[in-house]
Motif scaffolding. Structure first.
Motif, mmCIF file in Angstrom:
data_model
loop_
_atom_site.group_PDB
_atom_site.id
_atom_site.type_symbol
_atom_site.label_atom_id
_atom_site.label_comp_id
_atom_site.label_asym_id
_atom_site.label_seq_id
_atom_site.Cartn_x
_atom_site.Cartn_y
_atom_site.Cartn_z
ATOM 1 N N ALA A 1 -22.030 46.314 -29.417
ATOM 2 C CA ALA A 1 -22.238 46.310 -30.867
ATOM 3 C C ALA A 1 -23.614 45.753 -31.211
ATOM 4 N N TYR A 2 -24.040 44.739 -30.462
ATOM 5 C CA TYR A 2 -25.356 44.138 -30.690
ATOM 6 C C TYR A 2 -26.466 45.130 -30.382
ATOM 7 N N PHE A 3 -26.347 45.842 -29.250
ATOM 8 C CA PHE A 3 -27.366 46.833 -28.899
ATOM 9 C C PHE A 3 -27.501 47.888 -29.994
ATOM 10 N N LYS A 4 -26.354 48.293 -30.537
ATOM 11 C CA LYS A 4 -26.353 49.340 -31.552
ATOM 12 C C LYS A 4 -27.030 48.881 -32.846
ATOM 13 N N LYS B 1 -37.701 47.904 -30.209
ATOM 14 C CA LYS B 1 -38.804 48.474 -30.978
ATOM 15 C C LYS B 1 -40.017 48.839 -30.113
ATOM 16 N N SER B 2 -40.003 48.448 -28.848
ATOM 17 C CA SER B 2 -41.161 48.741 -28.002
ATOM 18 C C SER B 2 -40.724 49.456 -26.728
ATOM 19 N N ASP B 3 -41.544 50.388 -26.260
ATOM 20 C CA ASP B 3 -41.263 51.127 -25.032
ATOM 21 C C ASP B 3 -41.659 50.292 -23.813
ATOM 22 N N GLN C 1 -38.990 38.537 -23.561
ATOM 23 C CA GLN C 1 -38.393 38.682 -24.896
ATOM 24 C C GLN C 1 -36.889 38.950 -24.816
ATOM 25 N N PHE C 2 -36.473 39.728 -23.830
ATOM 26 C CA PHE C 2 -35.054 40.050 -23.687
ATOM 27 C C PHE C 2 -34.270 38.862 -23.126
ATOM 28 N N ASP D 1 -31.852 50.948 -21.082
ATOM 29 C CA ASP D 1 -33.172 50.370 -21.324
ATOM 30 C C ASP D 1 -33.296 49.063 -20.550
ATOM 31 N N ALA D 2 -34.490 48.485 -20.593
ATOM 32 C CA ALA D 2 -34.762 47.260 -19.842
ATOM 33 C C ALA D 2 -33.939 46.085 -20.359
#
Length: 292
Positions: free
Chosen positions: A59-62, A67-69, A92-93, A212-213
């Motif tokens: 739910a959080y990912f959604k 915002k960055s590749d 950041q993650f 994603d990362a």
């Protein structure tokens, strides 16, 4: 009774029925739904596939898209610049995941001071325990909640970055570029990931693919917090907390003896990466770690 009076009666009856129906619906909405937690619906028996994100993380990912590749690290010729880009991108993650983990710890600590838990709170604890490979129960004692706290805790950014650099060849490995896998995590169902070219005959594991990362970082931290192979790491962390000491990568690295077949040589490698790149400086950016 004339026609106008008949219509008036019907109108009043309809209004009364709508009011009654509205009260009924509202009362149902006010009741706490055992399958509704933080906007996550229909958890059911909350069974998870190996390495799958929790319903809360999904739910959080959604609701929080990245915002960055991913930078193309292989095209950054300057080694210092490449390392900086790599560290800043993944840090950041790590901060994001550790902040969510701290929020979960606060919630558990609140429950520790309550005499009873609501259905929603009970289901939340059951889901968290199930995800961290602990037995869900009908009711929870203080000891049960403290056991969960042992698993729900931060991983120092320095350790995350060192292992990511080692496992992904600084973000340039096939598993990182094609599968967003920065930590070499495996999965065991056909098609769940990328088949290693050096896989032994008869082996069925694949290297897991992530969307994603960020998902890779979250899964790695969840793995350290739940897998029985890293019980020693969690024990070191709990001991540091009990003695009011900083939770650092240089301390927790000694709980990684089962992360690689290289055993202690792998631990020394990760320790050297932390020291050589002064990765403890990234711990300063997080309130629950200190520079070590």
């Amino acid at each position: 009774m004339n026609k106008n009076k008949t219509l008036d009666v019907y109108f009043v009856i309809i209004i009364l029925l709508l009011i009654i129906l509205g009260v009924f619906i509202h009362s149902n909405e006010d009741q706490e739904s055992p399958n509704s937690i933080s906007g996550v619906e229909n958890l059911g028996s909350f069974e998870f596939d190996e390495g799958e994100a929790t319903p809360f993380e999904k739910a959080y990912f959604k609701s929080h898209p990245i915002k960055s590749d991913v930078p193309d690290f292989s095209t950054i010729a300057n080694i210092k610049a490449r390392k900086a880009a790599f560290f800043n991108f993944l840090a950041q993650f790590t901060y994001e995941k550790n902040k969510l983990t701290q929020d979960d710890r606060k919630r558990i600590n609140v429950l520790l001071n309550k005499s009873t838990m609501s259905k929603r709170e009970n289901l939340w604890v059951s889901t968290m325990r199930k995800y961290h490979k602990l037995q869900p129960l009908d009711t929870y004692s203080k000891q049960d909640l403290e056991e969960l706290l042992h698993h729900v805790d931060i991983i120092p950014t320095s350790l995350v970055l060192a292992q990511a650099a080692n496992e992904s060849a600084w973000g340039t490995s096939r598993f990182a570029t094609e599968g967003n896998n920065f930590f070499g995590q495996w999965c065991f169902s056909r098609g769940c990931g990328l088949v290693p070219t050096s896989r032994d005959d008869g082996a069925d594991h694949e290297v897991r693919k992530f969307h994603d990362a960020r998902e890779s970082v979250f899964a790695y931290i969840d793995n350290l917090n739940s897998n029985s192979a890293y019980k020693k790491l969690r024990s070191i962390r709990s001991s540091l907390r009990e003695n009011n000491k900083a939770i650092t990568g240089l301390a927790l690295v000694y709980g990684l003896e089962h992360y690689s077949e290289r055993g202690y040589a792998y631990i020394e490698e990760i320790e050297a990466l932390i020291n050589y790149n002064k990765l403890w400086r990234f711990n300063k950016s997080h309130p629950n770690t200190k520079a070590q």
